[in-house]
Design an enzyme around this catalytic site. Structure first.
Site, PDB file in Angstrom:
ATOM      1  CG  ASP A   1      -2.264   0.468  -3.095  1.00 32.77           C
ATOM      2  OD1 ASP A   1      -1.139   0.978  -2.882  1.00 32.77           O
ATOM      3  OD2 ASP A   1      -3.280   0.782  -2.449  1.00 32.77           O
ATOM      4  CG  ASN A   2      -1.313   4.090  -4.191  1.00 30.28           C
ATOM      5  OD1 ASN A   2      -2.334   3.634  -3.680  1.00 30.28           O
ATOM      6  ND2 ASN A   2      -0.359   4.663  -3.481  1.00 30.28           N
TER       7      ASN A   2
ATOM      8  CE  LYS B   1      -6.259  -0.136   1.664  1.00 32.00           C
ATOM      9  NZ  LYS B   1      -5.472   1.095   1.697  1.00 32.00           N
TER      10      LYS B   1
ATOM     11  CE  LYS C   1      -3.110   7.187  -1.880  1.00 33.80           C
ATOM     12  NZ  LYS C   1      -3.098   6.892  -0.430  1.00 33.80           N
TER      13      LYS C   1
ATOM     14  CG  ASP D   1      -2.122   0.755   1.197  1.00 34.54           C
ATOM     15  OD1 ASP D   1      -2.288   1.503   0.233  1.00 34.54           O
ATOM     16  OD2 ASP D   1      -2.934   0.635   2.129  1.00 34.54           O
ATOM     17  CG  ASP D   2      -0.332   4.845  -0.093  1.00 35.39           C
ATOM     18  OD1 ASP D   2      -1.112   4.271  -0.855  1.00 35.39           O
ATOM     19  OD2 ASP D   2      -0.624   5.883   0.531  1.00 35.39           O
TER      20      ASP D   2
ATOM     21  CB  CYS E   1      -6.209   2.616  -1.548  1.00 35.92           C
ATOM     22  SG  CYS E   1      -4.909   3.534  -0.694  1.00 35.92           S
TER      23      CYS E   1
ATOM     24  CG  HIS F   1      -1.759   4.061   3.443  1.00 34.65           C
ATOM     25  ND1 HIS F   1      -2.076   5.100   4.296  1.00 34.65           N
ATOM     26  CD2 HIS F   1      -2.558   4.211   2.368  1.00 34.65           C
ATOM     27  CE1 HIS F   1      -3.043   5.828   3.754  1.00 34.65           C
ATOM     28  NE2 HIS F   1      -3.354   5.320   2.578  1.00 34.65           N
TER      29      HIS F   1
ATOM     30  CG  HIS G   1      -9.826   0.818   0.892  1.00 37.24           C
ATOM     31  ND1 HIS G   1      -8.746   1.625   0.684  1.00 37.24           N
ATOM     32  CD2 HIS G   1     -10.828   1.636   1.280  1.00 37.24           C
ATOM     33  CE1 HIS G   1      -9.058   2.878   0.932  1.00 37.24           C
ATOM     34  NE2 HIS G   1     -10.327   2.904   1.300  1.00 37.24           N
TER      35      HIS G   1
ATOM     36  NE  ARG H   1      -5.994  -1.386  -1.642  1.00 34.95           N
ATOM     37  CZ  ARG H   1      -5.015  -1.987  -0.968  1.00 34.95           C
ATOM     38  NH1 ARG H   1      -5.180  -3.204  -0.513  1.00 34.95           N
ATOM     39  NH2 ARG H   1      -3.882  -1.364  -0.757  1.00 34.95           N
TER      40      ARG H   1
HETATM   41 CA   LIG Z   1      -2.638   2.768  -1.567  1.00 34.99          CA
END
Ligand SMILES: [Ca+2]
Length: 542
Positions: free
Chosen positions: A305-306, A110, A374, A15-16, A53, A201, A112, A57
């Site tokens: 994810d980003n 996660k 992001k 994540d991030d 995010c 993240h 989301h 996903r």
């Molecule tokens: Ca993310």
């Protein structure tokens, strides 16, 4: 070589995280387990996520574009079609499809892609193909005490009250446990496991012993470290040596002039520790695969994810915003101390009573050598590491592939390697056609960029289309920019004015795609968010 059918599949998303944070992508973070997967498999140099995010996903899980699944931006409720904030019924998840093909399906981490955080709905994991789920419905929570911690369909936030709980470890240990339990109960059945970390993240939460490993590692500052990363990426063959390092983000000072260096360094050390802790857990998941004799016949995939996140958490952010409206943070620690929100340079990040982010300059380092972050569709927003490891299915060891690809390709690839068809109908409803292309041909050799269909993106008005070597990209509300990614991967030489015909033609393809997939104008979506009480969105680019 006979290709085996139906390998186990472990899909790991984090994540991030920036393009060049991992050790095997030129970074300073110690990631021996991911490095080992890279050394025994493939690294892709031009793979893309969807800049944020929830949309990433949604796209990863379904093989569609986010707007087609109801996740146009995030998971705010009751938006128009395409932005409803819940995974809709015209898509199927990888779990649903693999389950129909005989897999047992597990998820740890996660989710989301659902707006209802308290009551199970038909957009929760157990209703979308997973036989078992442990994790959070929302993201960005405390690593010590995450909101919406859920097992199956049941809230289990009380489990975080156990001594020593840390979300990254909990995700890893549950993922490893699922593998061992599966093997004991169903030794002959293949498994699919989706492991979705929230690290790194924000908030910057990490263990002291992990933070200590990085003390001094970033003291050279972001300017020198960016150059070092690019040099390592070029030396490793991930990036071409004629691509220039993008300039330091113009909003940020040279390292030599930066204030609060002690605090800044701690921020980056904690961020590195978050990734380090994830890698330690990936080691335990790989150990479970080894101990059950499954590792050689498991396709392990890792990606982010980003791109790295430049968001500053303001010091005046309120509990009302973070805790009540977004339901992501906690106002107090488990022992009852108040949590201090915001990037206060007088307070070091890491412990449970802090809630901070590492900010723009370090995100700029994380995304070396690219521009932006992001939310944006420039390379810094969407370029991600992608590692494939599958000893029985991928012969290349330690090779790099420059074959471009993006998230919808993951579903296509998994169906290709398992031989399971993509459904026209699922559970009595029609399903949109798959948007991705299989990456399996790239297991054996490079696939030329021109041989794949165009790739399209849109997020909050930021948009792009890539066709072969050409990328047309827009930073909302700005004009289209055109880059030749063969000569200029870091997007420094805008050719839009020089090639108006190409801009017109690619923009027309983009508009047709946007109309087909239900992309709405950004202003309309922002107005909707405002109407729902999202009064300030510090995570937005405004
Ligand atoms: Ca993310």
């Amino acid at each position: 070589m006979t290709q085996p059918q139906r390998p186990n599949i472990v899909l790991i998303l984090n994540d991030d995280m920036g393009y060049s944070d991992l050790g095997c992508y030129g970074g300073e973070v110690q990631t021996p387990h991911l490095d080992r997967l890279a050394a025994g498999g493939l690294r892709f140099s031009q793979f893309y996520n969807t800049a944020r995010c929830s949309p990433s996903r949604a796209s990863l899980l379904t093989g569609l574009h986010p707007h087609q699944t109801g996740i146009g931006i995030l998971t705010y409720d009751s938006g128009p079609e395409g932005y409803a904030g819940n995974l809709n019924r015209q898509c199927v998840t990888i779990a649903e499809v693999l389950k129909s093909g005989g897999y047992r399906t597990y998820m740890s981490g996660k989710w989301h892609v659902s707006s209802n955080l308290r009551q199970p709905t038909d957009s929760w994991p157990m209703q979308r193909g997973f036989d078992a789920f442990y994790g959070t419905i929302i993201g960005a929570g405390s690593f010590y005490d995450p909101n919406t911690l859920t097992r199956g369909n049941t809230n289990v936030e009380h489990e975080a009250r156990e001594p020593g709980f840390f979300y990254t470890d909990a995700i890893s240990d549950q993922a490893a446990r699922y593998i061992r339990e599966h093997h004991a109960a169903r030794p002959d059945q293949p498994l699919f496991e989706y492991v979705a970390y929230t690290a790194p993240h924000w908030p910057l939460h990490a263990h002291d012993e992990d933070i200590a490993k990085y003390r001094g590692r970033f003291d050279a500052g972001w300017d020198q470290l960016r150059e070092e990363r690019l040099n390592r990426l070029v030396a490793a063959g991930v990036l071409a040596d004629h691509w220039k390092l993008s300039p330091r983000d113009p909003s940020q000072p040279p390292w030599s002039e930066a204030e609060h260096k002690g605090w800044l360094l701690r921020c980056m050390e904690v961020y590195a520790a978050q990734i380090d802790r994830m890698d330690q857990g990936i080691g335990r998941i790989l150990q479970a695969l080894e101990d059950t004799g499954r590792l050689d016949d498991t396709l392990v995939i890792f990606l982010a994810d980003n791109g790295a996140c430049a968001e500053d958490i303001p010091e005046d952010v309120t509990i009302d915003e973070l805790v009540d409206k977004l339901m992501i943070a906690r106002s107090h620690t488990r022992s009852g101390e108040p949590v201090h929100f915001g990037n206060d340079p007088d307070r070091m990040p890491g412990p449970e009573n802090t809630y901070q982010s590492y900010g723009t300059a370090w995100a700029n380092l994380s995304n070396t050598p690219f521009r932006l972050y992001k939310h944006w569709i420039h390379e810094g927003g969407i370029a991600t590491p992608l590692i494939f490891h599958w000893p029985r299915g991928i012969q290349a060891q330690g090779a790099i592939r420059h074959t471009p690809g993006y998230l919808p390709d993951i579903m296509a690839t998994l169906l290709d390697v398992t031989g399971i068809p993509y459904p026209v109908q699922y559970d009595g409803r029609s399903v949109l056609p798959l948007e991705g292309s299989s990456l399996r041909p790239a297991f054996d050799a490079e696939v030329e960029a021109e041989r794949r269909p165009p790739m399209f993106w849109e997020h909050e008005g930021n948009a792009a289309v890539r066709i072969g070597r050409w990328k047309l990209v827009r930073k909302h509300p700005g004009p289209w920019e055109l880059y030749d990614l063969v000569t200029d991967r870091t997007e420094l030489n805008d050719l839009a004015a020089a090639q108006p015909d190409r801009v017109r033609e690619m923009a027309a393809q983009y508009e047709a795609w946007a109309a087909r997939c239900g992309v709405k104008p950004r202003d309309q979506i922002v107005a909707l968010m405002r109407s729902q009480g999202v009064t300030r969105a510090f995570w937005e680019d405004e």
